[in-house]
Design an enzyme around this catalytic site. Sequence first.
Site: not given
Lengths: 392, 504
Positions: A26-28
Amino acid sequence: MFTLCLEFKIIMPRKRRELYNKEICACSIFGAMNRDGDRFTAEGVMKAIANMHVRGNGLGGGFAAYGIYPDYRDYYALHLMFTGHDWEAKRSAKQDFDAFLCENFDVVHDEEVPHRDESTVTDPPLVWRYFVLPNKKGDEAQLSDEDYVVKKVMWVNTQIEKAFVFSSGKNMGCFKGVGYPEEIGEYFMLDRLYRAYTWTAHGRFPTNTQAWWGGAHPFSLLDISVVHNGEISSYGTNRWYLEMYGYACTLQTDTEVIAYAADLLMRRQHLPVELVAKILAPPIWNSIDRMNESERKLLTALRMVYGPLLMNGPFAIIIGQTGKMIGLTDRIRLRPLTAATRGAMFYLSSEEAAIRLISPQLDDVWTPNGGEPVVGELKNIRMVKDEVIRLS
Amino acid sequence: MKSFVFPEFQIIRDEAKCGQCRGCERQCAFGTHRYDEAQDRLISDDYKCVGCQRCVIFCPKDAIVVKPTQSFYRPNASWSREKLEDLKRQAETGGVILTGCGNDKPFRIYWDHIVLNASQVTNPSIDPLREPMELRTFLGSKPDFMGVEVENGDVEIETKLSPNLMVETPILFSAMSYGAISYNAFRALATAACKSGTYFNTGEGGLPREMREEFGRCAIVQVASGRFGIDAEYLNCAAAVEIKVGQGAKPGIGGHLPGEKVSAEVAATRMIPVGTDAISPAPHHDIYSIEDLSMLIYALKEATNYEKPISVKIAAVHNFAAIASGIVRAGADIIAIDGLRGGTGAAPKAIRDNVGIPIELAISSLDRRLRDEGIRNRASIIAAGGIRCSADVIKAIALGADAVYIGSAALIAMGCTLCQKCYTGKCNWGICTQDPRLAGRLNTEIAATRLSNLIHAWSHEISEMLGGMGINALESLRGNHDHLRGIGLYEWELDVLGIKGAGE
Ligand code: SF4
Ligand code: SF4
């Protein structure tokens, strides 16, 4: 001699099943572009991505920058990473690569990518950049420059142990590594040494891989770079389709397949970005069946021909390209993406707060619909559909 | 000659329940039951029973039980009862042992050694009751890429696209010919296919003229070695044409419909005289090489004006993947592969039980072969032979098939109990017979409803499983070995399937 022959016969080649591990994270993601082409440092972008610190876990961060090498704009800029447990090992990986490079390219300039020694990042590899032109020989003379570069990049990534190509486009480059994105930005001094008209950035939260510098985003091939938040459940299908077109998926992350799909569709098959978006995130059949005849025919054909490139599962991506920045989410919009404009600036971000942090006043902020691409182009911004959800 | 084979089944009638209605006597075409007036009771001859359970289900008093006989030969791992009895029968008749249905031997059923994936946390699963779930599939050749011309916003497709079949769910009815099965059964398959947005396959017995207009659009018409019932209208009324080269139940063997089954209607449809044996030779006598096959493929394309995909059906045998790749290069748009457990109306038992390879392994090796050669997009794969449930379908697709054909499963939906006596023409369920009295037992409407219910139920289950994996379009599962794991398989089997072991 005889026994040796015999042994040879007995060993039957069996195709081993693929024991790759797909990584999940998951990430930005964040992107900023100046549509007038004015170049700016990564200072603001680093602040913005740092604002989404909790979306990452310090196991990967990176940036893609466009327009950073105006002096070498006609040369392919290869950013290379050499790994090894000590300095000697890294040097020797570089030597292997250099030998390969001299055989296949004319190098006009090369240097170590500058970095800060007093840094918080751990175990950095040796990162080097080369400005090159293809030196095509024999059968390969028929390849286009770009196909040639792609082929060589694939070769390096699969065949030279401990050498890995971060990026290979003209007048652009990727900087990435293990750490929080703001640490990587500081390590490479992006806020001081480079000015780009487009920056994209990524902070990563992998769930299952040990930290590896090559595994950080952006993923890049030629001038296309991808930062990605999500997991692609269609990975196995996308991968088998792309392998048929000569893309070796070596990095075991789903982001890689997006970069290759973009390269295949946009560069090699010359499809416009609107259609590419309709391939990666097509409308559902229910909507297609209700469209007018010409649209229905087109979208049906796209899904029929390119079904294996549908990216299924949650994703939001920012694709960088020379002169362009594209945002796209999956067709049922399972990952966040906010778009905004302020004057010549065009922003894409996982969170609106990150944009507001560096540009409190915005002309326009909106949430693009699932499967609808938002395209920023130098001197122009284009929304593919008018139906965007306006928030303010 | 006295037969030394004892009955396979034992019929037990509860005399207290039996009302002497003589229903069982009428139900059994094998003449098992007989009313004895003197005793005012029904007497059964166990020797005649084939265990089709028709009388059991239709006895209004539930008075009958038919079960495997209790008598046994001295147990012997090598000389099983089946081996012993087959041998005795051959000693008594001097003939080839015939049978129906698919291979029933305990070869490993790979479906039962493969498990599916599901999403947890990082990738939300999708609820098919709330979100769209797409099973639509296109069968046929796809170009390497699609060229487009963009002119002020309008997009023109420049690449010429090959004709494709669109199915709403990846399940088609396998080839079952009129002649082998009854008219009612044939028509039920056609009706259900049209209703469910899928296709039925005429098999090699032609398509009755009166069905062409209504059902042609959901028919895949077969061209087999006997060339029965083929004319220009037959080819052109259909959605696709299939050249039958081989069949999983009897690779390398032709077909033989005995004259007794060739009624006036069957004869008219097959375009042969009434009462003559309809013999399909083992090979097509105009196909002795891949070039010959290519000529037939293009002859059919010419005959149908390049408007219909051409499928080639072959049995999965040892080197079939290389052959199939040749078939794709010869111009086929669809490859139908039929595995070891594929069914039949009649086949020599020795062939049915010993020739061919399991479909699971075949799908994977064919898909890999075509990918390695970079021509996977040029043809679709329809897998057949041994698909029993929706989970088998979804596993077949994840292994690399585009869709599946179901034959036995469809017959079971209509009432078949896999008694394997299809070749006798006495099917008590009215499926595999031309006897008007028996065939009349199968109500077309009801049978069609049972079939479309089956397709609906399976499609729904497929959607559930897909949603669980976080996928909302079937095309994203095709060839996606990532979502499969093997259990209890040898390394070589995992290699051939191209999947990891569970936990790996
Ligand atoms: S063959 Fe079928 S109908 Fe006849 S006795 Fe046996 S189970 Fe009953
Ligand atoms: S179709 Fe009829 S004869 Fe054939 S197996 Fe089924 S029930 Fe028996």
